[in-house]
Design a protein around this motif. Structure first.
Motif, mmCIF file in Angstrom:
data_model
loop_
_atom_site.group_PDB
_atom_site.id
_atom_site.type_symbol
_atom_site.label_atom_id
_atom_site.label_comp_id
_atom_site.label_asym_id
_atom_site.label_seq_id
_atom_site.Cartn_x
_atom_site.Cartn_y
_atom_site.Cartn_z
ATOM 1 N N ASP A 100 -3.583 2.384 17.678
ATOM 2 C CA ASP A 100 -2.883 2.046 18.921
ATOM 3 C C ASP A 100 -1.768 1.051 18.587
ATOM 4 O OD1 ASP A 100 -2.136 1.717 21.527
ATOM 5 O OD2 ASP A 100 -3.820 0.396 22.049
ATOM 6 N N ALA A 101 -0.777 1.560 17.849
ATOM 7 C CA ALA A 101 0.328 0.724 17.395
ATOM 8 C C ALA A 101 1.533 1.621 17.143
ATOM 9 C CB ALA A 101 -0.056 -0.010 16.110
ATOM 10 N N PRO A 102 2.732 1.058 17.181
ATOM 11 C CA PRO A 102 3.920 1.861 16.903
ATOM 12 C C PRO A 102 3.880 2.444 15.489
ATOM 13 C CG PRO A 102 4.513 -0.287 17.812
ATOM 14 C CD PRO A 102 3.056 -0.349 17.490
ATOM 15 N N ALA A 103 4.451 3.596 15.301
ATOM 16 C CA ALA A 103 4.477 4.221 13.983
ATOM 17 C C ALA A 103 5.167 3.319 12.970
ATOM 18 C CB ALA A 103 5.190 5.563 14.064
ATOM 19 N N THR A 104 6.126 2.536 13.424
ATOM 20 C CA THR A 104 6.864 1.668 12.504
ATOM 21 C C THR A 104 6.015 0.513 11.967
ATOM 22 O OG1 THR A 104 7.678 0.428 14.425
ATOM 23 C CG2 THR A 104 9.109 2.172 13.535
ATOM 24 N N ALA A 105 4.857 0.272 12.566
ATOM 25 C CA ALA A 105 3.979 -0.809 12.111
ATOM 26 C C ALA A 105 3.022 -0.347 11.014
ATOM 27 C CB ALA A 105 3.186 -1.371 13.296
ATOM 28 N N VAL A 106 3.065 0.930 10.706
ATOM 29 C CA VAL A 106 2.196 1.494 9.670
ATOM 30 C C VAL A 106 3.038 1.865 8.447
ATOM 31 C CG1 VAL A 106 0.621 3.381 9.089
ATOM 32 C CG2 VAL A 106 0.584 2.378 11.381
ATOM 33 N N HIS A 107 2.551 1.511 7.247
ATOM 34 C CA HIS A 107 3.226 1.891 5.994
ATOM 35 C C HIS A 107 4.605 1.236 5.904
ATOM 36 C CE1 HIS A 107 3.118 4.569 2.511
ATOM 37 N NE2 HIS A 107 4.304 5.077 2.808
ATOM 38 N N VAL A 108 4.681 -0.010 6.310
ATOM 39 C CA VAL A 108 5.966 -0.701 6.445
ATOM 40 C C VAL A 108 6.667 -0.840 5.085
ATOM 41 C CG1 VAL A 108 7.090 -2.823 7.200
ATOM 42 C CG2 VAL A 108 5.069 -1.979 8.417
ATOM 43 N N GLY A 109 7.804 -0.204 4.959
ATOM 44 C CA GLY A 109 8.625 -0.342 3.766
ATOM 45 C C GLY A 109 8.026 0.218 2.495
ATOM 46 N N ALA A 110 6.907 0.905 2.604
ATOM 47 C CA ALA A 110 6.177 1.341 1.406
ATOM 48 C C ALA A 110 6.522 2.777 1.043
ATOM 49 C CB ALA A 110 4.682 1.206 1.625
ATOM 50 N N THR A 111 6.226 3.125 -0.196
ATOM 51 C CA THR A 111 6.264 4.506 -0.649
ATOM 52 C C THR A 111 4.852 4.903 -1.060
ATOM 53 O OG1 THR A 111 7.433 6.067 -2.083
ATOM 54 C CG2 THR A 111 6.743 3.986 -3.079
ATOM 55 N N SER A 112 4.627 6.185 -1.184
ATOM 56 C CA SER A 112 3.267 6.660 -1.489
ATOM 57 C C SER A 112 2.715 6.035 -2.761
ATOM 58 C CB SER A 112 3.263 8.187 -1.632
ATOM 59 O OG SER A 112 3.558 8.808 -0.407
ATOM 60 N N ASP A 187 -12.007 -8.017 -19.256
ATOM 61 C CA ASP A 187 -11.823 -9.032 -18.223
ATOM 62 C C ASP A 187 -10.355 -9.430 -18.126
ATOM 63 O OD1 ASP A 187 -13.000 -11.002 -16.297
ATOM 64 O OD2 ASP A 187 -12.151 -12.428 -17.721
ATOM 65 N N ARG A 188 -9.704 -9.564 -19.266
ATOM 66 C CA ARG A 188 -8.288 -9.932 -19.271
ATOM 67 C C ARG A 188 -7.450 -8.832 -18.615
ATOM 68 N NH1 ARG A 188 -7.634 -10.721 -24.590
ATOM 69 N NH2 ARG A 188 -8.177 -12.919 -24.430
ATOM 70 N N ALA A 189 -7.741 -7.588 -18.947
ATOM 71 C CA ALA A 189 -6.970 -6.474 -18.383
ATOM 72 C C ALA A 189 -7.187 -6.360 -16.876
ATOM 73 C CB ALA A 189 -7.371 -5.164 -19.064
ATOM 74 N N LEU A 190 -8.416 -6.561 -16.434
ATOM 75 C CA LEU A 190 -8.714 -6.479 -15.003
ATOM 76 C C LEU A 190 -8.037 -7.604 -14.233
ATOM 77 C CD1 LEU A 190 -12.526 -5.634 -15.200
ATOM 78 C CD2 LEU A 190 -10.713 -4.089 -14.437
ATOM 79 N N SER A 191 -8.095 -8.798 -14.779
ATOM 80 C CA SER A 191 -7.514 -9.952 -14.084
ATOM 81 C C SER A 191 -6.006 -9.830 -13.956
ATOM 82 C CB SER A 191 -7.862 -11.242 -14.830
ATOM 83 O OG SER A 191 -9.259 -11.447 -14.858
ATOM 84 N N ALA A 192 -5.372 -9.130 -14.900
ATOM 85 C CA ALA A 192 -3.916 -9.013 -14.890
ATOM 86 C C ALA A 192 -3.408 -7.886 -13.998
ATOM 87 C CB ALA A 192 -3.408 -8.795 -16.314
ATOM 88 N N LEU A 193 -4.297 -7.049 -13.474
ATOM 89 C CA LEU A 193 -3.844 -5.912 -12.673
ATOM 90 C C LEU A 193 -3.081 -6.396 -11.445
ATOM 91 C CD1 LEU A 193 -6.929 -3.522 -12.851
ATOM 92 C CD2 LEU A 193 -4.647 -3.121 -13.829
ATOM 93 N N PRO A 194 -1.838 -5.951 -11.285
ATOM 94 C CA PRO A 194 -1.015 -6.465 -10.188
ATOM 95 C C PRO A 194 -0.917 -5.520 -8.998
ATOM 96 C CG PRO A 194 0.388 -5.423 -11.803
ATOM 97 C CD PRO A 194 -1.045 -5.179 -12.251
ATOM 98 N N VAL A 195 -0.486 -6.076 -7.905
ATOM 99 C CA VAL A 195 -0.165 -5.278 -6.728
ATOM 100 C C VAL A 195 1.025 -4.388 -7.052
ATOM 101 C CG1 VAL A 195 1.540 -6.835 -5.704
ATOM 102 C CG2 VAL A 195 0.046 -5.467 -4.211
ATOM 103 N N GLN A 196 1.161 -3.311 -6.315
ATOM 104 C CA GLN A 196 2.345 -2.458 -6.435
ATOM 105 C C GLN A 196 3.005 -2.377 -5.064
ATOM 106 O OE1 GLN A 196 4.790 -1.267 -8.194
ATOM 107 N NE2 GLN A 196 3.834 0.481 -9.251
ATOM 108 N N TYR A 197 4.230 -2.830 -4.979
ATOM 109 C CA TYR A 197 4.990 -2.683 -3.737
ATOM 110 C C TYR A 197 6.463 -2.756 -4.088
ATOM 111 C CZ TYR A 197 6.661 -3.142 1.022
ATOM 112 O OH TYR A 197 7.308 -2.921 2.218
ATOM 113 N N GLY A 198 7.145 -1.617 -3.933
ATOM 114 C CA GLY A 198 8.566 -1.591 -4.259
ATOM 115 C C GLY A 198 9.397 -0.729 -3.355
ATOM 116 N N GLY A 199 8.699 0.068 -2.518
ATOM 117 C CA GLY A 199 9.455 0.955 -1.655
ATOM 118 C C GLY A 199 9.971 2.173 -2.386
ATOM 119 N N ALA A 200 10.809 2.920 -1.706
ATOM 120 C CA ALA A 200 11.205 4.256 -2.148
ATOM 121 C C ALA A 200 11.764 4.302 -3.566
ATOM 122 C CB ALA A 200 12.209 4.843 -1.166
ATOM 123 N N ALA A 201 12.596 3.341 -3.948
ATOM 124 C CA ALA A 201 13.196 3.363 -5.280
ATOM 125 C C ALA A 201 12.927 2.087 -6.050
ATOM 126 C CB ALA A 201 14.693 3.604 -5.170
ATOM 127 N N GLY A 202 11.941 1.322 -5.608
ATOM 128 C CA GLY A 202 11.562 0.116 -6.321
ATOM 129 C C GLY A 202 12.456 -1.077 -6.081
#
Length: 440
Positions: A100-112, A187-202
Motif C-alpha cells: 500500500d505505497a506508491p510504485a516509486t517508493a519500491v526499488h528506489v534507484g536500484a537495478t536488479s 571469517d575475513r572474506a565474510l566480514s568484507a562482503l559489501p553492500v551492492q547499490y549502484g543503479g542502472a549503470a553503477g
C-alpha cells in the motif's frame, strides 16, 4: 501461493547424507526470496531519509515484503523470472502490487543486480557463520585429539610408505592448523562482503546527489560492509568468498582423507563413533562421516573455478558471467558447510586404536629407524649403510642381523630402535598448534 513442500532445500534426498541439512534453510529458494525482499524493504526504509518515500511507505513495503517472503511460491517466481533473466524483475512488480505505497517508493534507484548481489551477500554472511561454527567444532575436536595423543607414537607415512616415527597428536595438530587457517580466511572474506547499490549503470544517478550517502546507509541498515564504489563488474568480493570456501573445503578434506585411510581394515588405527554398515556385507564398518565430508568437499573446487572463471564481467553489466554466480556460490556455501559439519561429527567421535598404532609402528622390524642404526654402526665398520640397507630390504629385523649385532649390543640396539626416542619436536609442534588455537 504457499507450497510448503517447495520450501525445503535444494536437495532434500542428499543434503542429510552430505551434512548440509542444517545449511538448507540458509541457502534454500525460500531464503533467497526472503533476502531479496529484505533488501527491497531496506531500500524503501532508507529512501525516507532522502525524501524519496514516507515512513508510511516504508511500513507498508515492509509488511508486503514479509507477506511475500512467507507466501510466495518459489516455483511461481522462477517461472516469472525466465522472461527477464532474473527473479528481481517480477518480484518488484509483485511487491508494488502488494504494498500500500506508491510504485516509486519500491526499488528506489536500484537495478536488479543491486538486489541480487546484496541478497547473495546476506545469504553468504548467514550461511557462512554456520560454516564457521562447523569448522570451529571440527577444530575443537582435532585439538582434543592432539592434546590427548600429544605423545602417542605412530608411524608417519610419506608417499604412501612408512617413513619415520611421529605422534598421533602431531598428525591431529596438522588437521587443527589447517582448519584454523580456513576459519581465519573465511571469517575475513565474510566480514568484507559489501553492500551492492549502484543503479542502472553503477553511477547512482537515479538518487543523485544523495547516492553515496544512500548506499552507505543501506549497508549500515543491512549490517554489511560499505562498498567503496559499486562492484557490479569488479567481482573481488565474490572471488574472495569462493576462494575462502575452497580453502575451507580443502582443510576439511585433509583429515577426512586421513581418517578414511587409517580406518582401513589392514591399518585399523582409527574408527568413527557411529560407523556405517553395508547393504550387502554385514562385517563392514565404514567411516561414513569422513566419506561424506570428503565427497561434499570434492565438489567444491569445480564451483570455485566457475566463480573465478566468471570474473571477467564486461563494462557496466555482465551478460551471463554474473548469472553464473548465483547457484555456484549458493552451492559452495551448502557443500562447504555440509563437509565441515560431517567432519565435526567424524572427529568429535573418533576412536584412536593405540594397539594398532603400535603394531604398525613395528611392522618393519625397526627399518624405519635404520638411519640411527647406520650412524651407530658406522663407528665400527666402513660399509654400515650397505649392511643396514641390505637388512632392511631383505626384511631382516635390524636387531637380528649378525652383521649388526656383532658390533652393537642388544641394549644399544633396543635404544636405537625405540621409536619414542626419535620423535623430534612432535610434542613441541602439538603445543605450538594448541597455543595458537587457544588464542583464536
Amino acid at each position: 501461493m504457499s507450497h510448503p513442500h517447495q520450501e525445503s532445500t535444494r536437495g532434500p534426498l542428499f543434503d542429510p547424507v552430505f551434512g548440509a541439512d542444517d545449511m538448507a534453510p540458509e541457502v534454500s529458494d525460500r531464503a533467497w526470496i526472503g533476502a531479496l525482499l529484505e533488501v527491497e524493504a531496506a531500500i524503501t526504509a532508507g529512501a525516507v531519509g532522502i525524501g524519496r518515500a514516507t515512513e508510511a511507505d516504508a511500513a507498508a513495503v515492509a509488511v508486503a515484503a514479509a507477506e511475500l517472503a512467507r507466501d510466495l511460491d518459489p516455483a511461481e517466481l522462477g517461472a516469472l523470472a525466465a522472461a527477464g533473466g532474473n527473479p528481481v524483475i517480477p518480484l518488484v512488480k509483485l511487491l508494488r502490487d502488494r504494498a500500500d505505497a506508491p510504485a516509486t517508493a519500491v526499488h528506489v534507484g536500484a537495478t536488479s543486480q543491486d538486489i541480487m548481489d546484496t541478497a547473495l551477500v546476506l545469504l553468504a554472511r548467514r550461511a557462512g557463520r554456520r560454516i564457521l561454527d562447523h569448522l570451529a567444532a571440527a577444530a575443537a575436536a582435532a585439538a582434543d585429539l592432539a592434546r590427548a595423543h600429544r605423545a602417542t607414537p605412530m608411524i608417519a607415512r610419506t608417499l604412501g610408505q612408512q617413513a619415520l616415527p611421529t605422534t598421533f597428536g602431531a598428525l591431529a595438530a596438522g588437521w587443527l592448523t589447517g582448519l584454523d587457517d580456513a576459519r581465519i580466511e573465511l571469517d575475513r572474506a565474510l566480514s568484507a562482503l559489501p553492500v551492492q547499490y549502484g543503479g542502472a549503470a553503477g553511477t547512482l544517478a537515479a538518487v543523485a546527489p544523495d547516492g553515496m550517502y544512500f548506499a552507505d546507509d543501506l549497508a549500515d541498515r543491512l549490517g554489511l560492509a560499505r562498498a567503496t564504489i559499486p562492484w557490479h563488474t569488479v567481482r573481488t568480493p565474490m572471488t574472495r568468498l569462493a576462494t575462502a570456501l575452497g580453502v575451507a573445503a580443502g582443510a576439511v578434506s585433509k583429515p577426512a582423507t586421513d581418517v578414511v585411510l587409517m580406518a582401513m581394515t589392514e591399518i585399523g588405527e582409527v574408527s568413527e563413533e557411529s560407523p556405517g554398515g553395508s547393504s550387502a556385507m554385514p562385517h563392514k564398518r565404514n567411516p561414513v562421516a569422513a566419506i561424506a565430508a570428503r565427497a561434499a568437499a570434492r565438489r567444491v573446487p569445480g564451483l570455485v573455478a566457475t566463480v573465478l572463471s566468471s570474473a571477467d564481467h564486461e563494462f557496466a553489466r555482465a551478460a551471463g558471467a554474473w548469472h553464473a554466480e548465483w547457484e555456484a556460490v549458493t552451492d559452495l556455501l551448502r557443500l562447504t558447510g555440509g563437509a565441515a559439519h560431517r567432519l565435526s561429527v567424524c572427529l568429535g567421535g573418533l576412536h584412536v586404536h593405540v594397539d594398532a598404532l603400535d603394531r604398525n609402528l613395528g611392522l618393519t622390524g625397526g627399518a624405519v629407524l635404520a638411519e640411527k642404526v647406520v650412524s651407530a654402526l658406522s663407528r665400527h665398520v666402513d660399509d654400515a649403510r650397505a649392511i643396514v640397507t641390505d637388512a632392511a630390504v631383505s626384511g631382516t629385523p635390524l636387531d637380528a642381523d649378525p652383521r649388526i649385532t656383532a658390533h652393537l649390543s642388544a641394549d644399544e640396539l633396543a635404544e636405537l630402535l625405540d621409536p619414542t626416542r626419535y620423535l623430534g619436536h612432535a610434542a613441541d609442534l602439538v603445543d605450538r598448534a594448541l597455543a595458537r588455537h587457544g588464542g583464536l
